[in-house]
Design an enzyme around this catalytic site. Structure first.
Site, short mmCIF file in Angstrom:
data_model
loop_
_atom_site.label_atom_id
_atom_site.label_comp_id
_atom_site.label_asym_id
_atom_site.label_seq_id
_atom_site.Cartn_x
_atom_site.Cartn_y
_atom_site.Cartn_z
N LYS A 94 -44.59 43.92 -27.71
CA LYS A 94 -44.42 43.86 -26.28
C LYS A 94 -43.11 44.54 -25.85
O LYS A 94 -42.90 44.83 -24.69
CB LYS A 94 -44.36 42.39 -25.81
CG LYS A 94 -45.45 41.53 -26.38
CD LYS A 94 -45.24 40.07 -25.92
CE LYS A 94 -46.24 39.15 -26.57
NZ LYS A 94 -45.79 38.63 -27.89
N GLU A 115 -40.95 53.29 -28.37
CA GLU A 115 -40.51 52.07 -29.04
C GLU A 115 -39.26 51.52 -28.35
O GLU A 115 -38.54 52.25 -27.67
CB GLU A 115 -40.24 52.40 -30.52
CG GLU A 115 -39.76 51.29 -31.41
CD GLU A 115 -40.62 50.03 -31.48
OE1 GLU A 115 -40.95 49.48 -30.41
OE2 GLU A 115 -40.91 49.56 -32.59
N ASP A 147 -35.16 50.44 -36.23
CA ASP A 147 -34.17 49.80 -37.10
C ASP A 147 -34.33 50.39 -38.51
O ASP A 147 -33.82 51.46 -38.80
CB ASP A 147 -34.41 48.29 -37.05
CG ASP A 147 -33.34 47.50 -37.76
OD1 ASP A 147 -32.16 47.87 -37.67
OD2 ASP A 147 -33.67 46.49 -38.41
#
Ligand code: IMP
Ligand code: MG
Length: 184
Positions: free
Chosen positions: A46, A101, A105
């Site tokens: 989400k 996005e 990471d």
């Protein structure tokens, strides 16, 4: 209107105004790069929804929007195992698509998704992220557009959550590491 910052927040990294300005720049850059074409933005649920909707409004060429959801096993980045939990509604064959996005990471999530989408025969695939934390990268991924690079802090706000909370903060803030330890 400004949000009251929750107790676990250490400091604001980017204000709503700074984010808005940078998203506008990126939208202009993307519109220029894809001039004369249509672009399909693919959001990863989400976290990226907040960024994607702002970015879409900053893009001036025709845009389509679709979403997918992933489930990553254990903590983000810890295993590298990613599955699609909700797939796109429509095909992407022959289209110019951009994966959107919230934060990259380790890179495992987007590497998996880029490979998966590439197998569906799009005309092109690009990768766009709100935040890029390159210091923790484990697998290399080609980032085409990004708003900000950040250091090694856990961040919340503008779509980013901690245990599903704080996505609605209009800024991006650093969580206090002590609070993170206590609550996990
Ligand atoms: P990666 O697969 O390690 O690149 O993980 C990226 C995903 O981890 C993102 O889509 C986020 O859902 C989550 N994530 C990584 N860092 C943070 C953070 O600082 N705050 C909130 N979510 C994060
Ligand atoms: Mg995410």
């Amino acid at each position: 209107m400004s949000h009251e910052l929750p107790p676990g927040v250490e400091r604001v990294l980017f204000t709503a105004e700074e984010i808005e300005r940078r998203v506008a720049e990126l939208g202009a850059e993307i519109s220029e790069r894809y001039r004369g074409k249509e672009l399909k933005l693919i959001g990863i649920l989400k976290g990226s929804v907040f960024f994607l909707t702002a970015l879409a409004r900053a893009i001036t060429i025709p845009v389509k929007v679709d979403f997918l959801a992933i489930s990553s096993f254990a903590n983000p980045g810890s295993s590298g195992l990613v599955r699609i939990a909700k797939d796109l509604d429509d095909r992407i064959e022959g289209e110019d698509v951009m994966l959107v996005e919230d934060i990259i990471d380790t890179g495992f999530t987007v590497r998996y998704l880029l490979r998966n989408l590439a197998g569906r025969g799009p005309n092109s695939i690009a990768l766009c992220t709100l935040l890029d934390r390159t210091s923790r990268r484990i697998v290399q991924v080609p980032v085409d557009f990004r708003c900000f690079e950040i250091g090694d802090h856990f961040v919340i706000g503008y779509g980013l959550d901690h245990k599903q909370l704080y996505r609605n903060l209009d800024c991006i803030a650093v969580m206090n590491p002590e609070m993170l330890k206590k609550s996990t």
